[in-house]
Design a protein around this motif. Structure first.
Motif, PDB file in Angstrom:
ATOM      1  N   ALA A 152     -17.174  42.941  -3.637  1.00 35.94           N
ATOM      2  CA  ALA A 152     -15.812  42.641  -4.074  1.00 35.94           C
ATOM      3  C   ALA A 152     -14.846  42.855  -2.921  1.00 35.94           C
ATOM      4  CB  ALA A 152     -15.408  43.522  -5.256  1.00 35.94           C
ATOM      5  N   VAL A 153     -13.665  42.281  -3.079  1.00 33.56           N
ATOM      6  CA  VAL A 153     -12.568  42.492  -2.140  1.00 33.56           C
ATOM      7  C   VAL A 153     -11.417  43.129  -2.909  1.00 33.56           C
ATOM      8  CG1 VAL A 153     -10.829  41.402  -0.658  1.00 33.56           C
ATOM      9  CG2 VAL A 153     -13.167  40.555  -0.664  1.00 33.56           C
ATOM     10  N   ALA A 154     -10.854  44.183  -2.357  1.00 34.67           N
ATOM     11  CA  ALA A 154      -9.646  44.796  -2.917  1.00 34.67           C
ATOM     12  C   ALA A 154      -8.499  44.477  -1.971  1.00 34.67           C
ATOM     13  CB  ALA A 154      -9.816  46.305  -3.065  1.00 34.67           C
ATOM     14  N   LEU A 197      -1.984  34.024  -9.117  1.00 35.31           N
ATOM     15  CA  LEU A 197      -2.385  33.663  -7.763  1.00 35.31           C
ATOM     16  C   LEU A 197      -3.901  33.580  -7.609  1.00 35.31           C
ATOM     17  CD1 LEU A 197       0.151  35.768  -5.659  1.00 35.31           C
ATOM     18  CD2 LEU A 197       0.351  33.401  -6.432  1.00 35.31           C
ATOM     19  N   GLY A 198      -4.635  33.824  -8.710  1.00 35.03           N
ATOM     20  CA  GLY A 198      -6.071  33.619  -8.674  1.00 35.03           C
ATOM     21  C   GLY A 198      -6.941  34.850  -8.572  1.00 35.03           C
ATOM     22  N   ALA A 199      -6.333  36.064  -8.572  1.00 33.04           N
ATOM     23  CA  ALA A 199      -7.150  37.280  -8.515  1.00 33.04           C
ATOM     24  C   ALA A 199      -7.943  37.430  -9.814  1.00 33.04           C
ATOM     25  CB  ALA A 199      -6.268  38.502  -8.290  1.00 33.04           C
ATOM     26  N   HIS A 200      -9.097  38.043  -9.715  1.00 29.71           N
ATOM     27  CA  HIS A 200      -9.932  38.242 -10.899  1.00 29.71           C
ATOM     28  C   HIS A 200      -9.431  39.398 -11.754  1.00 29.71           C
ATOM     29  CE1 HIS A 200     -12.414  36.141  -7.926  1.00 29.71           C
ATOM     30  NE2 HIS A 200     -13.037  35.610  -8.945  1.00 29.71           N
ATOM     31  N   ALA A 201      -8.753  40.350 -11.115  1.00 28.08           N
ATOM     32  CA  ALA A 201      -8.244  41.507 -11.862  1.00 28.08           C
ATOM     33  C   ALA A 201      -7.169  42.189 -11.042  1.00 28.08           C
ATOM     34  CB  ALA A 201      -9.374  42.487 -12.177  1.00 28.08           C
ATOM     35  N   TRP A 202      -6.452  43.067 -11.691  1.00 29.57           N
ATOM     36  CA  TRP A 202      -5.413  43.860 -11.032  1.00 29.57           C
ATOM     37  C   TRP A 202      -5.527  45.285 -11.532  1.00 29.57           C
ATOM     38  CZ3 TRP A 202      -1.184  46.570 -13.133  1.00 29.57           C
ATOM     39  CH2 TRP A 202      -0.233  47.034 -12.194  1.00 29.57           C
ATOM     40  N   ALA A 203      -5.216  46.247 -10.669  1.00 27.67           N
ATOM     41  CA  ALA A 203      -5.221  47.649 -11.054  1.00 27.67           C
ATOM     42  C   ALA A 203      -3.873  48.262 -10.705  1.00 27.67           C
ATOM     43  CB  ALA A 203      -6.336  48.399 -10.343  1.00 27.67           C
ATOM     44  N   SER A 205      -3.137  51.437 -10.379  1.00 28.17           N
ATOM     45  CA  SER A 205      -3.227  52.666  -9.594  1.00 28.17           C
ATOM     46  C   SER A 205      -4.609  52.732  -8.958  1.00 28.17           C
ATOM     47  CB  SER A 205      -3.013  53.900 -10.479  1.00 28.17           C
ATOM     48  OG  SER A 205      -4.096  54.048 -11.393  1.00 28.17           O
ATOM     49  N   GLY A 206      -4.749  53.636  -8.016  1.00 30.24           N
ATOM     50  CA  GLY A 206      -6.043  53.800  -7.381  1.00 30.24           C
ATOM     51  C   GLY A 206      -7.102  54.243  -8.371  1.00 30.24           C
ATOM     52  N   GLU A 207      -6.742  55.166  -9.256  1.00 27.54           N
ATOM     53  CA  GLU A 207      -7.706  55.645 -10.251  1.00 27.54           C
ATOM     54  C   GLU A 207      -8.106  54.532 -11.213  1.00 27.54           C
ATOM     55  OE1 GLU A 207      -7.110  60.267 -11.067  1.00 27.54           O
ATOM     56  OE2 GLU A 207      -5.243  59.137 -11.350  1.00 27.54           O
ATOM     57  N   GLU A 208      -7.153  53.679 -11.567  1.00 26.65           N
ATOM     58  CA  GLU A 208      -7.470  52.555 -12.434  1.00 26.65           C
ATOM     59  C   GLU A 208      -8.425  51.589 -11.739  1.00 26.65           C
ATOM     60  OE1 GLU A 208      -5.213  48.782 -14.584  1.00 26.65           O
ATOM     61  OE2 GLU A 208      -4.053  50.599 -14.117  1.00 26.65           O
ATOM     62  N   ALA A 209      -8.214  51.370 -10.449  1.00 26.12           N
ATOM     63  CA  ALA A 209      -9.114  50.488  -9.696  1.00 26.12           C
ATOM     64  C   ALA A 209     -10.521  51.052  -9.661  1.00 26.12           C
ATOM     65  CB  ALA A 209      -8.581  50.296  -8.280  1.00 26.12           C
ATOM     66  N   VAL A 210     -10.637  52.350  -9.425  1.00 31.55           N
ATOM     67  CA  VAL A 210     -11.954  52.984  -9.390  1.00 31.55           C
ATOM     68  C   VAL A 210     -12.646  52.849 -10.744  1.00 31.55           C
ATOM     69  CG1 VAL A 210     -13.169  55.172  -9.141  1.00 31.55           C
ATOM     70  CG2 VAL A 210     -11.327  54.586  -7.552  1.00 31.55           C
ATOM     71  N   ALA A 211     -11.908  53.102 -11.823  1.00 33.94           N
ATOM     72  CA  ALA A 211     -12.492  53.003 -13.165  1.00 33.94           C
ATOM     73  C   ALA A 211     -12.921  51.577 -13.483  1.00 33.94           C
ATOM     74  CB  ALA A 211     -11.486  53.507 -14.196  1.00 33.94           C
ATOM     75  N   ARG A 212     -12.072  50.615 -13.108  1.00 36.46           N
ATOM     76  CA  ARG A 212     -12.396  49.227 -13.390  1.00 36.46           C
ATOM     77  C   ARG A 212     -13.651  48.791 -12.635  1.00 36.46           C
ATOM     78  NH1 ARG A 212      -9.443  44.546 -14.925  1.00 36.46           N
ATOM     79  NH2 ARG A 212     -11.036  42.981 -15.362  1.00 36.46           N
ATOM     80  N   LEU A 213     -13.723  49.141 -11.386  1.00 43.56           N
ATOM     81  CA  LEU A 213     -14.865  48.737 -10.571  1.00 43.56           C
ATOM     82  C   LEU A 213     -16.150  49.443 -11.004  1.00 43.56           C
ATOM     83  CD1 LEU A 213     -13.017  48.745  -7.160  1.00 43.56           C
ATOM     84  CD2 LEU A 213     -14.070  46.749  -8.206  1.00 43.56           C
ATOM     85  N   ALA A 214     -16.000  50.617 -11.604  1.00 44.09           N
ATOM     86  CA  ALA A 214     -17.184  51.372 -12.011  1.00 44.09           C
ATOM     87  C   ALA A 214     -17.751  50.890 -13.341  1.00 44.09           C
ATOM     88  CB  ALA A 214     -16.837  52.857 -12.119  1.00 44.09           C
ATOM     89  N   THR A 215     -16.934  50.194 -14.145  1.00 44.03           N
ATOM     90  CA  THR A 215     -17.378  49.850 -15.492  1.00 44.03           C
ATOM     91  C   THR A 215     -17.752  48.390 -15.678  1.00 44.03           C
ATOM     92  OG1 THR A 215     -15.050  49.585 -16.137  1.00 44.03           O
ATOM     93  CG2 THR A 215     -16.078  51.727 -16.566  1.00 44.03           C
ATOM     94  N   ASP A 216     -16.958  47.473 -15.162  1.00 46.98           N
ATOM     95  CA  ASP A 216     -17.252  46.064 -15.422  1.00 46.98           C
ATOM     96  C   ASP A 216     -16.985  45.192 -14.203  1.00 46.98           C
ATOM     97  OD1 ASP A 216     -14.185  45.033 -17.159  1.00 46.98           O
ATOM     98  OD2 ASP A 216     -14.522  46.263 -15.388  1.00 46.98           O
ATOM     99  N   TRP A 217     -17.469  45.672 -13.067  1.00 47.03           N
ATOM    100  CA  TRP A 217     -17.210  44.950 -11.823  1.00 47.03           C
ATOM    101  C   TRP A 217     -18.407  45.063 -10.894  1.00 47.03           C
ATOM    102  CZ3 TRP A 217     -12.659  42.347 -11.107  1.00 47.03           C
ATOM    103  CH2 TRP A 217     -12.494  41.749  -9.859  1.00 47.03           C
ATOM    104  N   PRO A 218     -18.691  44.070 -10.089  1.00 40.20           N
ATOM    105  CA  PRO A 218     -18.018  42.772 -10.080  1.00 40.20           C
ATOM    106  C   PRO A 218     -18.431  41.918 -11.275  1.00 40.20           C
ATOM    107  CG  PRO A 218     -19.784  42.804  -8.462  1.00 40.20           C
ATOM    108  CD  PRO A 218     -19.698  44.191  -9.029  1.00 40.20           C
ATOM    109  N   PRO A 219     -17.596  40.972 -11.660  1.00 38.02           N
ATOM    110  CA  PRO A 219     -17.914  40.141 -12.828  1.00 38.02           C
ATOM    111  C   PRO A 219     -19.159  39.305 -12.564  1.00 38.02           C
ATOM    112  CG  PRO A 219     -16.040  39.251 -11.627  1.00 38.02           C
ATOM    113  CD  PRO A 219     -16.330  40.593 -11.031  1.00 38.02           C
TER     114      PRO A 219
END
Length: 348
Positions: A152-154, A197-203, A205-219
């Motif tokens: 993934a790219v952040a 703009l075409g991003a797959h997701a947005w977070a 906060s940093g903690e939200e990004a970590v949680a998102r990537l840990a649970t359902d990422w990459p799609p």
């Protein structure tokens, strides 16, 4: 026999005030010693990054905006916090167990500390992170993706004026087949511009990004691009004209400034230079608002600018004059006129 687990120690308000005082004084040595002490006393690294360093940096920004700190002092404080993050990183080295992520600030985005903090949070979360730093040109980002093949790219964008370049980077990442998670206030409240703009997701906060990537990422599947209707305004004629004519808009506004705002007759060189910068920012935020098709981008910027200028003793009349000087040059562009008029109403 194993030693008992020591409960995590929270960060108390006195510690936060102490750290703020150290960064205010530019005392890098004492600040890094404080970070080391907290880690030795069992404070989780994540809490130091988010609740101490991150919270303090927000306070530093507020102090600058209120004209209590100079730009130089803000920069010095940020440098201390960058060293503090490095201290956390040096003391924590979890083994990568999840995958690989490329993290970069979009081209023209120089606020690198928030992304640096995210990089450490991701590493603590088990990711291998390639942190490319501030203002990464799109072509170099894509070259890196082809060379490393991340999961993934952040992308970080804290200022809306960088949204056109963020859009270009997101499109290029998608073309390379790498999903994108976007972050930063530049993407708007709730990340409303990120999906457009075409991003797959947005977070948020940093903690939200970590949680998102840990649970359902990459799609598992790359999602479809936003509809043509949703993107029809991106880079339209008015935006393109404003971008092309930016230097002339600023020059003409400055030539007409003294006649429209007589106080400017008495401006010294520093005040004139600041005025040029302010008018440039007005044009840039207007262009970003036109690009995305969102009045809020421009109105919020004008409201924030008014607060900053007021704290520096600049009357609202000066800002209204600047808006009118730009408006007078854009009479054939209805979307731009509507945005400028809405901002003028907000300043009544």
């Amino acid at each position: 026999m194993t030693a008992p687990t020591r409960p995590a120690t929270p960060i108390d308000p006195l510690t936060t005030e102490r750290y703020l005082g150290l960064v205010a004084d530019g005392d890098e040595l004492a600040a890094t010693r404080l970070i080391t002490e907290l880690l030795d006393h069992g404070v989780p690294a994540e809490r130091i990054i988010v609740d101490l360093i991150g919270a303090t940096q927000r306070r530093v920004g507020e102090l600058w905006a209120a004209n209590e700190w100079s730009v130089a002092r803000e920069h010095a404080a940020t440098a201390v916090s960058e060293r503090a993050v490095a201290t956390v990183a040096a003391r924590t080295s979890p083994y990568p167990s999840r995958g690989r992520i490329t993290l970069a600030c979009v081209d023209g985005e120089w606020h690198g500390l928030p992304a640096r903090m995210l990089a450490e949070l991701l590493r603590l979360g088990g990711w291998r992170v390639d942190f490319l730093g501030a203002s990464v040109p799109g072509r170099h980002l894509i070259t890196h993706l082809h060379q490393t093949g991340p999961d993934a790219v952040a992308l970080s964008c804290t200022i809306p004026t960088r949204l056109p370049r963020a859009h270009a980077a997101i499109a290029a990442c998608r073309a390379a087949g790498v999903p994108v998670i976007a972050g930063g206030r530049g993407f708007g409240p709730g990340g409303r511009y990120a999906a457009r703009l075409g991003a797959h997701a947005w977070a948020g906060s940093g903690e939200e990004a970590v949680a998102r990537l840990a649970t359902d990422w990459p799609p598992r599947h790359v999602i479809d691009l936003p509809t043509a209707e949703a993107q029809s305004h991106l880079g339209d004629e008015e935006y393109t004209h404003l971008l092309r004519c930016r230097p002339q808009l600023i020059t003409t506004a400055m030539e007409r400034l003294s006649a429209a705002y007589p106080t400017a007759h008495h401006y010294d060189a520093a005040q004139l230079e600041s005025t040029v910068e302010d008018i440039g920012h007005i044009v840039d935020f207007l262009a970003a608002a036109l690009y995305v098709g969102e009045q809020e981008i421009f109105t919020d910027f004008i409201e924030w600018t008014n607060g900053v200028l007021t704290s520096r003793g600049v009357p609202v009349t000066a800002l209204r004059t600047g808006l009118r000087l730009i408006r007078d040059q854009l009479i054939d562009f209805p979307a731009a006129i509507a945005m400028l008029d809405a901002a003028l109403v907000e300043l009544l």
